[in-house]
Design an enzyme around this catalytic site. Structure first.
Site, PDB file in Angstrom:
ATOM      1  N   LYS A 293      86.439   0.067  44.780  1.00 41.94           N
ATOM      2  CA  LYS A 293      85.259   0.671  45.408  1.00 41.94           C
ATOM      3  C   LYS A 293      84.760   1.866  44.596  1.00 41.94           C
ATOM      4  O   LYS A 293      83.565   2.153  44.581  1.00 41.94           O
ATOM      5  CB  LYS A 293      85.566   1.054  46.859  1.00 41.94           C
ATOM      6  CG  LYS A 293      85.957  -0.166  47.680  1.00 41.94           C
ATOM      7  CD  LYS A 293      86.352   0.162  49.083  1.00 41.94           C
ATOM      8  CE  LYS A 293      86.915  -1.052  49.809  1.00 41.94           C
ATOM      9  NZ  LYS A 293      88.185  -1.566  49.258  1.00 41.94           N
TER      10      LYS A 293
ATOM     11  N   GLU B  44      94.256   9.703  44.673  1.00 38.83           N
ATOM     12  CA  GLU B  44      95.311   8.717  44.966  1.00 38.83           C
ATOM     13  C   GLU B  44      96.655   9.426  44.928  1.00 38.83           C
ATOM     14  O   GLU B  44      96.904  10.233  44.037  1.00 38.83           O
ATOM     15  CB  GLU B  44      95.257   7.575  43.936  1.00 38.83           C
ATOM     16  CG  GLU B  44      96.425   6.622  43.971  1.00 38.83           C
ATOM     17  CD  GLU B  44      96.611   5.885  45.308  1.00 38.83           C
ATOM     18  OE1 GLU B  44      95.645   5.358  45.864  1.00 38.83           O
ATOM     19  OE2 GLU B  44      97.761   5.863  45.801  1.00 38.83           O
TER      20      GLU B  44
ATOM     21  N   ASP C 104      88.736   4.541  52.517  1.00 35.31           N
ATOM     22  CA  ASP C 104      89.209   3.159  52.599  1.00 35.31           C
ATOM     23  C   ASP C 104      90.716   3.290  52.811  1.00 35.31           C
ATOM     24  O   ASP C 104      91.491   3.280  51.861  1.00 35.31           O
ATOM     25  CB  ASP C 104      88.863   2.454  51.280  1.00 35.31           C
ATOM     26  CG  ASP C 104      89.299   1.006  51.263  1.00 35.31           C
ATOM     27  OD1 ASP C 104      89.247   0.362  52.320  1.00 35.31           O
ATOM     28  OD2 ASP C 104      89.695   0.518  50.190  1.00 35.31           O
TER      29      ASP C 104
ATOM     30  N   CYS D 132      91.474  -2.682  56.318  1.00 34.56           N
ATOM     31  CA  CYS D 132      91.530  -4.153  56.344  1.00 34.56           C
ATOM     32  C   CYS D 132      92.596  -4.566  57.356  1.00 34.56           C
ATOM     33  O   CYS D 132      93.418  -5.424  57.093  1.00 34.56           O
ATOM     34  CB  CYS D 132      91.769  -4.735  54.954  1.00 34.56           C
ATOM     35  SG  CYS D 132      93.284  -4.213  54.165  1.00 34.56           S
TER      36      CYS D 132
HETATM   37  N1  SAM Z   1      89.881   1.895  47.846  1.00 35.39           N
HETATM   38  C1  SAM Z   1      90.829   1.100  47.078  1.00 35.39           C
HETATM   39  C2  SAM Z   1      90.070  -0.018  46.367  1.00 35.39           C
HETATM   40  O1  SAM Z   1      89.051  -0.466  46.870  1.00 35.39           O
HETATM   41  O2  SAM Z   1      90.533  -0.409  45.291  1.00 35.39           O
HETATM   42  C3  SAM Z   1      91.942   0.556  47.944  1.00 35.39           C
HETATM   43  C4  SAM Z   1      92.635   1.649  48.703  1.00 35.39           C
HETATM   44  S1  SAM Z   1      94.072   1.127  49.578  1.00 35.39           S
HETATM   45  C5  SAM Z   1      93.414   0.402  50.979  1.00 35.39           C
HETATM   46  C6  SAM Z   1      94.657   2.680  50.151  1.00 35.39           C
HETATM   47  C7  SAM Z   1      95.192   3.561  49.050  1.00 35.39           C
HETATM   48  O3  SAM Z   1      95.483   4.847  49.625  1.00 35.39           O
HETATM   49  C8  SAM Z   1      96.492   3.094  48.408  1.00 35.39           C
HETATM   50  O4  SAM Z   1      96.338   3.056  47.030  1.00 35.39           O
HETATM   51  C9  SAM Z   1      97.507   4.151  48.816  1.00 35.39           C
HETATM   52  O5  SAM Z   1      98.510   4.372  47.855  1.00 35.39           O
HETATM   53  C10 SAM Z   1      96.624   5.367  48.983  1.00 35.39           C
HETATM   54  N2  SAM Z   1      97.153   6.447  49.834  1.00 35.39           N
HETATM   55  C11 SAM Z   1      98.061   6.394  50.836  1.00 35.39           C
HETATM   56  N3  SAM Z   1      98.266   7.604  51.369  1.00 35.39           N
HETATM   57  C12 SAM Z   1      97.447   8.468  50.693  1.00 35.39           C
HETATM   58  C13 SAM Z   1      97.233   9.860  50.752  1.00 35.39           C
HETATM   59  N4  SAM Z   1      97.868  10.626  51.658  1.00 35.39           N
HETATM   60  N5  SAM Z   1      96.357  10.413  49.893  1.00 35.39           N
HETATM   61  C14 SAM Z   1      95.693   9.647  48.984  1.00 35.39           C
HETATM   62  N6  SAM Z   1      95.889   8.327  48.863  1.00 35.39           N
HETATM   63  C15 SAM Z   1      96.744   7.738  49.704  1.00 35.39           C
END
Ligand code: SAM
Length: 327
Positions: A129, A147, A192, A246
């Protein structure tokens, strides 16, 4: 054995029982079938590297039949039988297209960042995204991509570089803390959120559902609540935020919105998404006997189909400051 029988045999029974209530009886079988049916492959043209018409011509010349995305952007899908040919094509090898499920394109489409704006992508890896937004912004303005998981952070960086996104700054950081450094700094924020990924379950990928549990839903809901708090605080008054998961779980969707609206009162308004798809459902008004306090009716559930994964989307406008002591 029929597809439905395989689904009943392999997906967790507790998940299926919840799903039946969430998507309602009339949609239940159609949704179950999507967990076993081959899914179309969708992609976006990387408009930072190539022009859409030229890419379409090249793919059609390679024998592919392209179907446009419902929002008629730079996105298309091909039938499952054409996936291998798509991945062998010159546009794919040359990073002129990016494979991404259509449902996963919806959040950035709804957020609609414009060239020159300041945008925050608070849970960014692997960057599908972020890249989509860089395309929309013609690499003008600034995207901060956050991230927290190191391995995923490096994947994000590599993807951004390979695809030619130059207006993105990446931060290896816990998104729940970002608001402390950048309060009310961004015109648009995408959250997301990390989630239980129920909308991506598929029998061809047992890892997608093997680790599902009600405990995981609770754990994700805790993270989502803290991330959404941070996202709201990072957003300028007047700005727009999109919250997406999702997952089908109401604990990760409606309940998170409901609690956030309670925290920030009338500083936040839910707005229509501006996207109308046949597989969309209004949000739930109650779950397990408890009604949500706020009117969430502008949010939408995207039911999975043979083209799209399942998603949940909400567009939130911040109408005044949420910083204590300000305003
Ligand atoms: N937006 C991404 C895409 O479209 O490629 C997918 C995101 S995925 C649903 C959620 C992401 O949030 C993961 O990579 C996860 O490691 C990260 N995440 C989890 N906890 C987080 C935090 N506290 N701060 C930042 N990122 C985090």
């Amino acid at each position: 054995m029929s597809r439905l029988q395989k689904v009943f045999e392999q997906l967790p029974a507790a998940f299926l029982a919840r799903l039946r209530e969430i998507v309602s009886e009339e949609n239940y079988e159609a949704v179950l079938t999507t967990f076993a049916a081959p899914r179309a492959t969708s992609f976006r043209v990387n408009t930072l590297r190539a022009e859409t018409r030229a890419v379409v011509r090249a793919l059609e010349a390679a024998g592919l039949t392209l179907h446009p995305a419902p929002w008629k952007d730079d996105a298309f899908w091909v039938a499952p039988a054409e996936r291998a040919a798509l991945l062998a094509s010159a546009p794919y090898r040359e990073e002129q297209i990016y494979v991404q499920n259509l449902a996963s394109m919806a959040p950035a489409w709804v957020l609609a960042p414009a060239p020159g704006e300041r945008v925050l992508d608070l849970a960014a890896a692997p960057g599908s995204k972020t890249l989509q937004m860089a395309c929309r912004m013609h690499n003008e303005g600034e995207i901060a991509a956050v991230e927290v998981v190191k391995g995923r952070f490096f994947k994000l960086r590599a993807n951004l570089e390979a695809q030619g996104a130059t207006n993105v700054r990446t931060f290896l950081q816990d998104g729940t803390r970002v608001w402390r450094y950048r309060p009310e700094h961004f015109d648009r924020v995408l959250l997301d959120a990390p989630c239980s990924t129920e909308g991506r379950f598929h029998l061809s990928d047992p890892a997608s559902y093997t680790y599902w549990s009600p405990r995981k839903i609770k754990e994700m809901a805790r993270k989502q609540r803290r991330l959404l708090f941070s996202a709201v605080q990072c957003l300028k008054p007047g700005g727009v935020l999109v919250y997406a998961t999702c997952s089908f779980a109401p604990e990760e969707n409606e309940a998170i919105l409901d609690k956030t609206l309670r925290t920030f009162g009338d500083a936040l308004h839910l707005e229509p998404l501006g996207l109308d798809l046949p597989a969309m459902q209004p949000p739930l008004a109650q779950w397990q006997g408890k009604s949500f306090r706020h009117n969430l009716s502008e949010a939408r559930r995207l039911l999975p189909t043979d083209v799209m994964e399942g998603f949940f989307l909400a567009k939130i406008r911040k109408v005044r400051t949420t910083l204590r002591g300000a305003g």
